[in-house]
Design a protein around this motif. Structure first.
Motif, PDB file in Angstrom:
ATOM      1  N   THR A  91     -49.883  94.925  17.001  1.00 28.56           N
ATOM      2  CA  THR A  91     -48.711  94.164  17.427  1.00 28.56           C
ATOM      3  C   THR A  91     -47.964  94.891  18.539  1.00 28.56           C
ATOM      4  O   THR A  91     -47.538  94.287  19.517  1.00 28.56           O
ATOM      5  N   GLY A  92     -47.821  96.211  18.398  1.00 27.47           N
ATOM      6  CA  GLY A  92     -47.125  96.996  19.414  1.00 27.47           C
ATOM      7  C   GLY A  92     -47.841  96.974  20.756  1.00 27.47           C
ATOM      8  O   GLY A  92     -47.214  96.797  21.808  1.00 27.47           O
ATOM      9  N   VAL A  93     -49.152  97.151  20.736  1.00 23.27           N
ATOM     10  CA  VAL A  93     -49.926  97.140  21.986  1.00 23.27           C
ATOM     11  C   VAL A  93     -49.844  95.767  22.642  1.00 23.27           C
ATOM     12  O   VAL A  93     -49.631  95.658  23.855  1.00 23.27           O
ATOM     13  N   LEU A  94     -50.011  94.717  21.855  1.00 24.32           N
ATOM     14  CA  LEU A  94     -49.946  93.364  22.427  1.00 24.32           C
ATOM     15  C   LEU A  94     -48.564  93.066  22.994  1.00 24.32           C
ATOM     16  O   LEU A  94     -48.447  92.411  24.035  1.00 24.32           O
ATOM     17  N   LEU A  95     -47.525  93.545  22.344  1.00 25.70           N
ATOM     18  CA  LEU A  95     -46.179  93.296  22.848  1.00 25.70           C
ATOM     19  C   LEU A  95     -45.926  94.052  24.154  1.00 25.70           C
ATOM     20  O   LEU A  95     -45.295  93.521  25.063  1.00 25.70           O
ATOM     21  N   VAL A  96     -46.424  95.264  24.251  1.00 28.16           N
ATOM     22  CA  VAL A  96     -46.296  96.019  25.514  1.00 28.16           C
ATOM     23  C   VAL A  96     -47.067  95.301  26.618  1.00 28.16           C
ATOM     24  O   VAL A  96     -46.570  95.142  27.739  1.00 28.16           O
ATOM     25  N   LEU A  97     -48.284  94.838  26.306  1.00 27.80           N
ATOM     26  CA  LEU A  97     -49.064  94.089  27.295  1.00 27.80           C
ATOM     27  C   LEU A  97     -48.363  92.796  27.700  1.00 27.80           C
ATOM     28  O   LEU A  97     -48.351  92.425  28.877  1.00 27.80           O
ATOM     29  N   LEU A  98     -47.776  92.123  26.727  1.00 30.58           N
ATOM     30  CA  LEU A  98     -47.050  90.892  27.023  1.00 30.58           C
ATOM     31  C   LEU A  98     -45.850  91.169  27.921  1.00 30.58           C
ATOM     32  O   LEU A  98     -45.583  90.420  28.865  1.00 30.58           O
ATOM     33  N   THR A  99     -45.140  92.243  27.646  1.00 32.14           N
ATOM     34  CA  THR A  99     -43.990  92.615  28.470  1.00 32.14           C
ATOM     35  C   THR A  99     -44.436  92.910  29.905  1.00 32.14           C
ATOM     36  O   THR A  99     -43.807  92.454  30.868  1.00 32.14           O
ATOM     37  N   LEU A 100     -45.522  93.658  30.048  1.00 35.92           N
ATOM     38  CA  LEU A 100     -46.042  93.950  31.391  1.00 35.92           C
ATOM     39  C   LEU A 100     -46.503  92.664  32.084  1.00 35.92           C
ATOM     40  O   LEU A 100     -46.305  92.500  33.292  1.00 35.92           O
ATOM     41  N   GLY A 101     -47.108  91.751  31.312  1.00 30.80           N
ATOM     42  CA  GLY A 101     -47.533  90.478  31.883  1.00 30.80           C
ATOM     43  C   GLY A 101     -46.365  89.638  32.364  1.00 30.80           C
ATOM     44  O   GLY A 101     -46.425  89.010  33.428  1.00 30.80           O
ATOM     45  N   VAL A 102     -45.285  89.621  31.606  1.00 28.63           N
ATOM     46  CA  VAL A 102     -44.091  88.865  32.004  1.00 28.63           C
ATOM     47  C   VAL A 102     -43.473  89.474  33.262  1.00 28.63           C
ATOM     48  O   VAL A 102     -43.044  88.748  34.170  1.00 28.63           O
ATOM     49  N   ILE A 103     -43.447  90.793  33.330  1.00 29.10           N
ATOM     50  CA  ILE A 103     -42.934  91.456  34.542  1.00 29.10           C
ATOM     51  C   ILE A 103     -43.804  91.100  35.735  1.00 29.10           C
ATOM     52  O   ILE A 103     -43.295  90.775  36.815  1.00 29.10           O
ATOM     53  N   ALA A 104     -45.123  91.143  35.543  1.00 27.49           N
ATOM     54  CA  ALA A 104     -46.037  90.800  36.640  1.00 27.49           C
ATOM     55  C   ALA A 104     -45.895  89.338  37.041  1.00 27.49           C
ATOM     56  O   ALA A 104     -45.968  89.002  38.228  1.00 27.49           O
ATOM     57  N   LYS A 105     -45.676  88.479  36.085  1.00 28.09           N
ATOM     58  CA  LYS A 105     -45.583  87.040  36.352  1.00 28.09           C
ATOM     59  C   LYS A 105     -44.291  86.674  37.065  1.00 28.09           C
ATOM     60  O   LYS A 105     -44.312  85.969  38.082  1.00 28.09           O
ATOM     61  N   TYR A 106     -43.163  87.141  36.549  1.00 23.85           N
ATOM     62  CA  TYR A 106     -41.875  86.679  37.064  1.00 23.85           C
ATOM     63  C   TYR A 106     -41.264  87.578  38.135  1.00 23.85           C
ATOM     64  O   TYR A 106     -40.633  87.084  39.060  1.00 23.85           O
ATOM     65  N   LEU A 107     -41.439  88.873  38.020  1.00 21.73           N
ATOM     66  CA  LEU A 107     -40.828  89.772  39.003  1.00 21.73           C
ATOM     67  C   LEU A 107     -41.748  90.068  40.183  1.00 21.73           C
ATOM     68  O   LEU A 107     -41.303  90.104  41.323  1.00 21.73           O
ATOM     69  N   LEU A 108     -43.036  90.285  39.877  1.00 19.17           N
ATOM     70  CA  LEU A 108     -43.976  90.642  40.936  1.00 19.17           C
ATOM     71  C   LEU A 108     -44.744  89.444  41.482  1.00 19.17           C
ATOM     72  O   LEU A 108     -45.458  89.574  42.472  1.00 19.17           O
ATOM     73  N   LYS A 109     -44.622  88.302  40.819  1.00 18.33           N
ATOM     74  CA  LYS A 109     -45.293  87.055  41.238  1.00 18.33           C
ATOM     75  C   LYS A 109     -46.789  87.258  41.473  1.00 18.33           C
ATOM     76  O   LYS A 109     -47.354  86.790  42.455  1.00 18.33           O
ATOM     77  N   MET A 110     -47.453  87.971  40.549  1.00 18.82           N
ATOM     78  CA  MET A 110     -48.876  88.274  40.700  1.00 18.82           C
ATOM     79  C   MET A 110     -49.741  87.086  40.286  1.00 18.82           C
ATOM     80  O   MET A 110     -49.431  86.378  39.331  1.00 18.82           O
ATOM     81  N   ASP A 111     -50.834  86.901  41.025  1.00 18.25           N
ATOM     82  CA  ASP A 111     -51.798  85.865  40.674  1.00 18.25           C
ATOM     83  C   ASP A 111     -52.526  86.277  39.398  1.00 18.25           C
ATOM     84  O   ASP A 111     -52.870  87.433  39.212  1.00 18.25           O
ATOM     85  N   GLY A 112     -52.769  85.340  38.521  1.00 15.46           N
ATOM     86  CA  GLY A 112     -53.476  85.609  37.289  1.00 15.46           C
ATOM     87  C   GLY A 112     -52.588  86.067  36.148  1.00 15.46           C
ATOM     88  O   GLY A 112     -53.028  86.116  35.006  1.00 15.46           O
ATOM     89  N   ALA A 113     -51.373  86.423  36.458  1.00 13.42           N
ATOM     90  CA  ALA A 113     -50.475  86.896  35.403  1.00 13.42           C
ATOM     91  C   ALA A 113     -50.101  85.767  34.451  1.00 13.42           C
ATOM     92  O   ALA A 113     -49.828  86.017  33.274  1.00 13.42           O
ATOM     93  N   ASP A 114     -50.108  84.535  34.946  1.00  9.21           N
ATOM     94  CA  ASP A 114     -49.773  83.390  34.103  1.00  9.21           C
ATOM     95  C   ASP A 114     -50.783  83.241  32.964  1.00  9.21           C
ATOM     96  O   ASP A 114     -50.400  83.097  31.795  1.00  9.21           O
ATOM     97  N   ASP A 115     -52.075  83.282  33.296  1.00  4.23           N
ATOM     98  CA  ASP A 115     -53.113  83.154  32.271  1.00  4.23           C
ATOM     99  C   ASP A 115     -53.094  84.347  31.327  1.00  4.23           C
ATOM    100  O   ASP A 115     -53.235  84.192  30.112  1.00  4.23           O
TER     101      ASP A 115
END
Length: 108
Positions: free
Chosen positions: A12-36
């Protein structure tokens, strides 16, 4: 019981850290593929968090934790990195109790 809880706390901890990084990549960095990535990790974290809740509640009820402690352990899976620290503390606490409760072995 403790092993089930520990495994799910780490997952759960690892997935939550990955999810947090994914949200940062999606909304702050506007990275392609971060949505999926965010969608897949979010779904996995959601389902596995439910399993974590069941295992943590089972452990807490058998350890006879007070309600406040039980709630803190249950909520640790929703705060990035908190699951790691809470798991470590709980494991040390319960391993000490298990060692104290085990019968002494007589030497021949």
């Amino acid at each position: 019981m403790l092993t089930r809880y520990r495994v799910m706390a780490y997952v759960t901890g690892v997935l939550l850290v990955l999810l947090t990084l994914g949200v940062i990549a999606k909304y702050l960095l506007k990275m392609d593929g971060a949505d999926d990535f965010t969608r897949v990790v979010g779904i996995a974290h959601g389902w596995l968090y439910v399993v974590y809740l069941v295992f943590a509640f089972d452990l807490g009820s058998k350890a006879k934790w007070p309600v406040a402690k039980q709630l803190w352990v249950l909520l640790a899976g929703t705060i990035p990195t908190a699951a790691f620290f809470v798991e470590r503390r709980i494991s040390h606490e319960l391993e000490g109790k298990i060692a104290d409760d085990s019968p002494a072995v007589a030497k021949a």
